[in-house]
Write a protein that holds these residues in place. Structure first.
Motif, PDB file in Angstrom:
ATOM      1  N   SER A 177     -13.552   8.239  12.166  1.00 26.93           N
ATOM      2  CA  SER A 177     -13.285   7.637  13.484  1.00 26.93           C
ATOM      3  C   SER A 177     -13.328   6.116  13.335  1.00 26.93           C
ATOM      4  O   SER A 177     -14.220   5.454  13.845  1.00 26.93           O
ATOM      5  N   ARG A 178     -12.362   5.603  12.615  1.00 24.58           N
ATOM      6  CA  ARG A 178     -12.267   4.165  12.358  1.00 24.58           C
ATOM      7  C   ARG A 178     -10.938   3.640  12.864  1.00 24.58           C
ATOM      8  O   ARG A 178      -9.994   4.390  13.068  1.00 24.58           O
ATOM      9  N   GLN A 179     -10.892   2.340  12.995  1.00 18.49           N
ATOM     10  CA  GLN A 179      -9.634   1.684  13.324  1.00 18.49           C
ATOM     11  C   GLN A 179      -8.760   1.686  12.068  1.00 18.49           C
ATOM     12  O   GLN A 179      -9.283   1.697  10.946  1.00 18.49           O
ATOM     13  N   PRO A 180      -7.430   1.639  12.219  1.00 15.44           N
ATOM     14  CA  PRO A 180      -6.558   1.587  11.035  1.00 15.44           C
ATOM     15  C   PRO A 180      -6.887   0.411  10.115  1.00 15.44           C
ATOM     16  O   PRO A 180      -6.836   0.548   8.891  1.00 15.44           O
ATOM     17  N   SER A 181      -7.243  -0.725  10.687  1.00 11.92           N
ATOM     18  CA  SER A 181      -7.579  -1.885   9.857  1.00 11.92           C
ATOM     19  C   SER A 181      -8.798  -1.611   8.980  1.00 11.92           C
ATOM     20  O   SER A 181      -8.854  -2.041   7.828  1.00 11.92           O
ATOM     21  N   ALA A 210      -9.712   1.446   8.005  1.00  8.80           N
ATOM     22  CA  ALA A 210      -9.328   2.507   7.066  1.00  8.80           C
ATOM     23  C   ALA A 210      -8.559   1.958   5.870  1.00  8.80           C
ATOM     24  O   ALA A 210      -8.667   2.489   4.766  1.00  8.80           O
ATOM     25  N   LEU A 211      -7.801   0.905   6.081  1.00 10.82           N
ATOM     26  CA  LEU A 211      -6.983   0.342   5.008  1.00 10.82           C
ATOM     27  C   LEU A 211      -7.630  -0.867   4.337  1.00 10.82           C
ATOM     28  O   LEU A 211      -7.045  -1.476   3.446  1.00 10.82           O
ATOM     29  N   ALA A 212      -8.829  -1.193   4.742  1.00  9.95           N
ATOM     30  CA  ALA A 212      -9.513  -2.373   4.208  1.00  9.95           C
ATOM     31  C   ALA A 212      -9.763  -2.282   2.702  1.00  9.95           C
ATOM     32  O   ALA A 212      -9.902  -3.304   2.036  1.00  9.95           O
ATOM     33  N   PHE A 213      -9.789  -1.076   2.144  1.00  5.94           N
ATOM     34  CA  PHE A 213     -10.053  -0.936   0.716  1.00  5.94           C
ATOM     35  C   PHE A 213      -9.038  -1.698  -0.131  1.00  5.94           C
ATOM     36  O   PHE A 213      -9.364  -2.174  -1.223  1.00  5.94           O
ATOM     37  N   LEU A 214      -7.820  -1.878   0.376  1.00  6.07           N
ATOM     38  CA  LEU A 214      -6.828  -2.640  -0.385  1.00  6.07           C
ATOM     39  C   LEU A 214      -7.091  -4.143  -0.302  1.00  6.07           C
ATOM     40  O   LEU A 214      -6.822  -4.874  -1.255  1.00  6.07           O
ATOM     41  N   TYR A 215      -7.640  -4.604   0.795  1.00  2.20           N
ATOM     42  CA  TYR A 215      -8.062  -6.003   0.871  1.00  2.20           C
ATOM     43  C   TYR A 215      -9.269  -6.223  -0.042  1.00  2.20           C
ATOM     44  O   TYR A 215      -9.406  -7.269  -0.658  1.00  2.20           O
ATOM     45  N   TYR A 216     -10.132  -5.224  -0.127  1.00  3.68           N
ATOM     46  CA  TYR A 216     -11.249  -5.317  -1.058  1.00  3.68           C
ATOM     47  C   TYR A 216     -10.744  -5.379  -2.497  1.00  3.68           C
ATOM     48  O   TYR A 216     -11.315  -6.085  -3.324  1.00  3.68           O
ATOM     49  N   ALA A 233       0.380   2.347   2.101  1.00  2.00           N
ATOM     50  CA  ALA A 233      -0.832   3.021   2.576  1.00  2.00           C
ATOM     51  C   ALA A 233      -0.778   3.206   4.085  1.00  2.00           C
ATOM     52  O   ALA A 233      -1.229   4.234   4.599  1.00  2.00           O
ATOM     53  N   PHE A 234      -0.216   2.232   4.784  1.00  2.00           N
ATOM     54  CA  PHE A 234      -0.104   2.361   6.235  1.00  2.00           C
ATOM     55  C   PHE A 234       0.793   3.546   6.594  1.00  2.00           C
ATOM     56  O   PHE A 234       0.486   4.307   7.513  1.00  2.00           O
ATOM     57  N   ASN A 235       1.883   3.728   5.849  1.00  2.00           N
ATOM     58  CA  ASN A 235       2.757   4.892   6.085  1.00  2.00           C
ATOM     59  C   ASN A 235       1.999   6.198   5.849  1.00  2.00           C
ATOM     60  O   ASN A 235       2.117   7.142   6.626  1.00  2.00           O
ATOM     61  N   HIS A 236       1.231   6.244   4.772  1.00  2.00           N
ATOM     62  CA  HIS A 236       0.422   7.436   4.486  1.00  2.00           C
ATOM     63  C   HIS A 236      -0.594   7.679   5.603  1.00  2.00           C
ATOM     64  O   HIS A 236      -0.819   8.818   6.015  1.00  2.00           O
ATOM     65  N   TYR A 237      -1.221   6.610   6.056  1.00  2.00           N
ATOM     66  CA  TYR A 237      -2.235   6.721   7.099  1.00  2.00           C
ATOM     67  C   TYR A 237      -1.623   7.275   8.380  1.00  2.00           C
ATOM     68  O   TYR A 237      -2.185   8.178   9.000  1.00  2.00           O
ATOM     69  N   MET A 238      -0.482   6.741   8.779  1.00  2.00           N
ATOM     70  CA  MET A 238       0.151   7.204  10.009  1.00  2.00           C
ATOM     71  C   MET A 238       0.578   8.669   9.890  1.00  2.00           C
ATOM     72  O   MET A 238       0.428   9.438  10.841  1.00  2.00           O
TER      73      MET A 238
END
Length: 186
Positions: A86-90, A92-98, A134-139
């Motif tokens: 139950s996270r925001q998309p930002s 959930a995808l933060a691992f790539l910024y990390y 990753a955003f496409n996969h997430y959606m």
């Protein structure tokens, strides 16, 4: 990306992985992190195994020949975990910024000194391209999750209406309760 940049990344896969993993684990509750770090067996700890497999795979692909097919596989492994949280998309995808941050911390200076800013930008551009995919996969994963929830809701509603006597299923071979109580009037 240049072969020299790949060589530098390849020589530093482990420290990059450890930094990324620690940053990703910091987003989970402390009890969960203890378990994730303690258990490494894929059957005892499938969440930790998938996260580590995905992160290691992405870093290895970034430092290697870079196949989108393999990158998509590893992204999917991580995103399926993130999509059910139950996270925001930002978040959930933060691992790539990390990942981008870890590359800068571990090998950024070396790449800048040896190859110049263009080489570091090429590495970061690849990570940005991973983020878009990753955003496409997430959606897609979130959409599938919502479809499953709707189907579950429909199934429960059907069972509730059937138990209440408002639905009749021909396959069961019996008449609804009201059918036996009807009287013929002439």
């Amino acid at each position: 990306m240049s072969l020299k940049a790949q060589k530098i990344l390849k020589a530093n896969i482990s420290p990059i992985f450890e930094k990324v993993r620690d940053k990703v684990y910091a987003t989970f509750p402390k009890e969960t992190v203890r378990f994730l770090k303690k258990e490494v067996d894929r059957f005892e700890n499938p969440l930790g195994y998938r996260l580590e497999e995905g992160l290691k795979g992405l870093i290895t692909e970034l430092a290697g020949d870079f196949s989108w097919e393999k990158v998509d596989y590893f992204l999917d492994r991580i995103i399926r975990i993130e999509a059910v949280q139950s996270r925001q998309p930002s978040e959930a995808l933060a691992f790539l910024y990390y990942l981008k941050s870890a590359v800068r911390e571990v090998v950024g200076e070396e790449i800048l000194e040896d190859l110049g800013p263009e080489a570091l930008l090429e590495v970061e551009d690849r990570i940005d391209a991973m983020l878009l995919r990753a955003f496409n996969h997430y959606m897609a994963a979130r959409e599938k999750l919502h479809e499953l929830r709707i189907e579950e809701w429909k199934s429960r509603l059907y069972l509730l209406l059937k138990r209440a006597g408002y639905l009749y299923d021909v396959r069961e071979g019996s008449l609804p309760p009201e059918a036996g109580n009807t009287e013929k009037t002439h």
